[in-house]
Scaffold this motif. Structure first.
Motif, PDB file in Angstrom:
ATOM      1  N   PHE A  75       0.823  -1.216   0.000  1.00 62.71           N
ATOM      2  CA  PHE A  75       0.000   0.000   0.000  1.00 62.71           C
ATOM      3  C   PHE A  75       0.856   1.264   0.000  1.00 62.71           C
ATOM      4  N   ILE A  87       0.380   3.891   7.702  1.00 55.77           N
ATOM      5  CA  ILE A  87      -0.630   2.854   7.424  1.00 55.77           C
ATOM      6  C   ILE A  87      -0.743   1.904   8.621  1.00 55.77           C
ATOM      7  N   GLN A 116      -2.418   3.619  11.536  1.00 60.69           N
ATOM      8  CA  GLN A 116      -3.850   3.811  11.324  1.00 60.69           C
ATOM      9  C   GLN A 116      -4.608   2.487  11.306  1.00 60.69           C
ATOM     10  N   GLN A 157      -7.756   1.869  13.625  1.00 59.87           N
ATOM     11  CA  GLN A 157      -9.001   1.277  13.119  1.00 59.87           C
ATOM     12  C   GLN A 157      -9.423   0.080  13.973  1.00 59.87           C
ATOM     13  N   ALA A 163      -9.633   3.020   7.882  1.00 55.40           N
ATOM     14  CA  ALA A 163      -8.993   4.345   7.916  1.00 55.40           C
ATOM     15  C   ALA A 163      -7.661   4.370   7.167  1.00 55.40           C
ATOM     16  N   GLU A 164      -6.898   3.274   7.236  1.00 54.04           N
ATOM     17  CA  GLU A 164      -5.554   3.294   6.647  1.00 54.04           C
ATOM     18  C   GLU A 164      -5.577   3.306   5.120  1.00 54.04           C
ATOM     19  N   PHE A 165      -6.749   2.994   4.500  1.00 55.78           N
ATOM     20  CA  PHE A 165      -6.821   3.028   3.040  1.00 55.78           C
ATOM     21  C   PHE A 165      -6.562   4.433   2.504  1.00 55.78           C
ATOM     22  N   ALA A 214      -4.713   6.790   3.890  1.00 55.15           N
ATOM     23  CA  ALA A 214      -3.277   7.067   4.006  1.00 55.15           C
ATOM     24  C   ALA A 214      -2.497   6.306   2.938  1.00 55.15           C
ATOM     25  N   GLY A 215      -2.872   5.057   2.714  1.00 52.78           N
ATOM     26  CA  GLY A 215      -2.202   4.245   1.699  1.00 52.78           C
ATOM     27  C   GLY A 215      -2.398   4.833   0.307  1.00 52.78           C
ATOM     28  N   GLY A 216      -3.628   5.183  -0.010  1.00 53.58           N
ATOM     29  CA  GLY A 216      -3.924   5.782  -1.312  1.00 53.58           C
ATOM     30  C   GLY A 216      -3.110   7.043  -1.544  1.00 53.58           C
ATOM     31  N   THR A 274      -0.266   7.870  -0.205  1.00 51.87           N
ATOM     32  CA  THR A 274       1.153   7.531  -0.376  1.00 51.87           C
ATOM     33  C   THR A 274       1.435   7.083  -1.812  1.00 51.87           C
ATOM     34  N   LEU A 275       0.557   6.247  -2.350  1.00 50.49           N
ATOM     35  CA  LEU A 275       0.743   5.753  -3.728  1.00 50.49           C
ATOM     36  C   LEU A 275       0.656   6.892  -4.740  1.00 50.49           C
ATOM     37  N   LEU A 304      -5.947  14.819   2.833  1.00 48.74           N
ATOM     38  CA  LEU A 304      -6.027  13.648   3.715  1.00 48.74           C
ATOM     39  C   LEU A 304      -6.477  14.045   5.126  1.00 48.74           C
ATOM     40  N   GLN A 309      -9.775  12.662   6.970  1.00 51.25           N
ATOM     41  CA  GLN A 309      -9.660  11.914   8.226  1.00 51.25           C
ATOM     42  C   GLN A 309     -10.363  12.625   9.375  1.00 51.25           C
TER      43      GLN A 309
END
Lengths: 190, 190
Positions: free
Chosen positions: A18, A151, A154, A158, B106-108, B110-112, B114-115, B150, B154
Motif C-alpha cells: 500500500f 498505514i 492507522q 481502526q 482508515a488506513e486506506f 493514508a495508503g492511497g 502515499t501511492l 487527507l 480523516q
C-alpha cells in the motif's frame, strides 16, 4: 491490544504494498538514509514548534514536549535507516494504540506525517546534491517509509475503534443489525 | 453529516497549518500544477492497478473501477491545480463521510495518498526539469496539497466515528463513564 508475530508480519506485507515500499526503496534507505541522521533533532524541534501553533494539538503535548521529542528522534532514526521488520511493525502498531488511548484525533497522524515529510524533502538536495532524479528517488523512498509507518499506525487505530464498537454490542447484548435500526430511528428523530 | 460554511472554513485553516500548505505553496501549485494534468489518467490507471493487487481493497472497488477512476481524475485535477477553498474542504469532508459509510478502513486513505504521491513525484523531473531545488519545491507543494486533503478526509472520518459512539450512548441511555466501567469489566472477563 497486541497481535501475534504472524499477524504483524502479514500487516507489514500489506502496508508495504500500500505504501509502494519496494525492496529497491528499502535498499536505498538502508544505504543512504543515515546521511539524514545529523538533521533529525532539528527536524523534531521544528515539528514540535509547528504543533505548538495548532490549538487542537496543545492538550496532547503540553508539559511533555521534551520527552516526546526524544521518542520522536528515535522514531525518525528508524524511518531514515530502514529495517522495516516485524519488530518495527509491532512498534508502530503500539504507537497507534497509544494514540487511541489518549483520544488523539485520527487526522493528527496524517498531519504529523505531512509536516515531517516536508522537512525531510527540504534537506534532500542539500544532502544528496543537485541531481533531480537522485533527489526524487530518495524522496520516493522516504515517502514510502513514512507512508508504511502511517498505514500501520492507522490500521491499529481502526482496530481499536472496531473494538470499542464490539464492546458496546457485547455489553448491551445488541446485534449489529439492531444497533443499525435503532441508530436510523435515532437519526429520524434528531 | 454536514458542517456550516464557517466550520468548513475553520477546518480548512486548521488543515493548512497541519499540512504546511503555505500561501507560497498554494501559489506555486496554481502557477505550475497544470503541467501535470496530462498525466492524471495514467496515474489513476496505475493507482487502481495497484489497488487490485491488494486483497483487502478488492471488495471496495470490484465492478466500480471505471466509475471510481473518473471521480479520481477529477479529484487529482483539483489537487494539482489548487483553489483549496471552502467548497473543496466541504467536498473532501463529504468524501471522508462516504468512506465511513462504506466501512473503508482508515488506513486506506493514508495508503492511497502515499501511492498517488509517489506517482506524482516520479513525474516531477520529467515535467519541471533536472534542477533539484525546483523539483523539491514542487514536491513539497504537492505533499502539502495531498496532506491537506487527507487531513480533512480523516477529520470527517473521526467525526463520524464519534457520532457512532454518541449514538450508542444516546440509544442505550448509558453515560460515557458507565460505558467505560462496563468496558473495563468486560476486558477483565475476556
Amino acid at each position: 491490544m497486541e497481535l501475534t508475530d504472524n499477524e504483524y508480519s502479514a500487516l507489514g506485507l500489506y502496508a508495504k504494498v500500500f505504501a509502494d515500499l519496494t525492496p529497491e526503496r528499502e535498499a536505498l534507505i538502508a544505504a543512504e538514509g543515515k546521511r539524514l541522521e545529523p538533521y533529525l533533532v532539528e527536524i523534531t524541534d521544528k515539528f514540535y514548534g509547528t504543533l505548538q501553533k495548532i490549538p487542537n494539538a496543545l492538550p496532547y503535548i503540553e508539559g511533555r514536549v521534551e520527552h516526546l521529542k526524544k521518542t520522536h528522534v528515535n522514531w525518525l532514526q528508524r524511518v531514515v535507516t530502514g529495517r522495516y521488520d516485524v519488530s518495527y511493525v509491532a512498534q508502530m502498531y503500539t504507537v497507534g494504540c497509544v494514540h487511541v488511548q489518549v483520544d488523539l484525533p485520527a487526522e493528527f497522524m496524517a498531519g504529523g506525517t505531512t509536516l515531517i515529510a516536508n522537512e525531510l524533502y527540504r534537506l534532500v538536495p542539500q544532502v544528496y546534491g543537485n541531481d533531480a532524479k537522485t533527489c526524487v528517488a530518495m524522496i520516493q523512498a522516504l515517502n514510502a517509509s513514512l507512508g508504511f509507518s502511517l498505514i500501520i499506525m492507522q490500521a491499529s487505530y481502526q482496530a481499536s475503534i472496531t473494538e470499542v464498537k464490539d464492546k458496546f454490542l457485547a455489553i448491551t447484548g445488541m446485534s449489529q443489525k439492531l444497533f443499525e435500526k435503532l441508530a436510523a430511528a435515532y437519526d429520524g428523530k434528531h
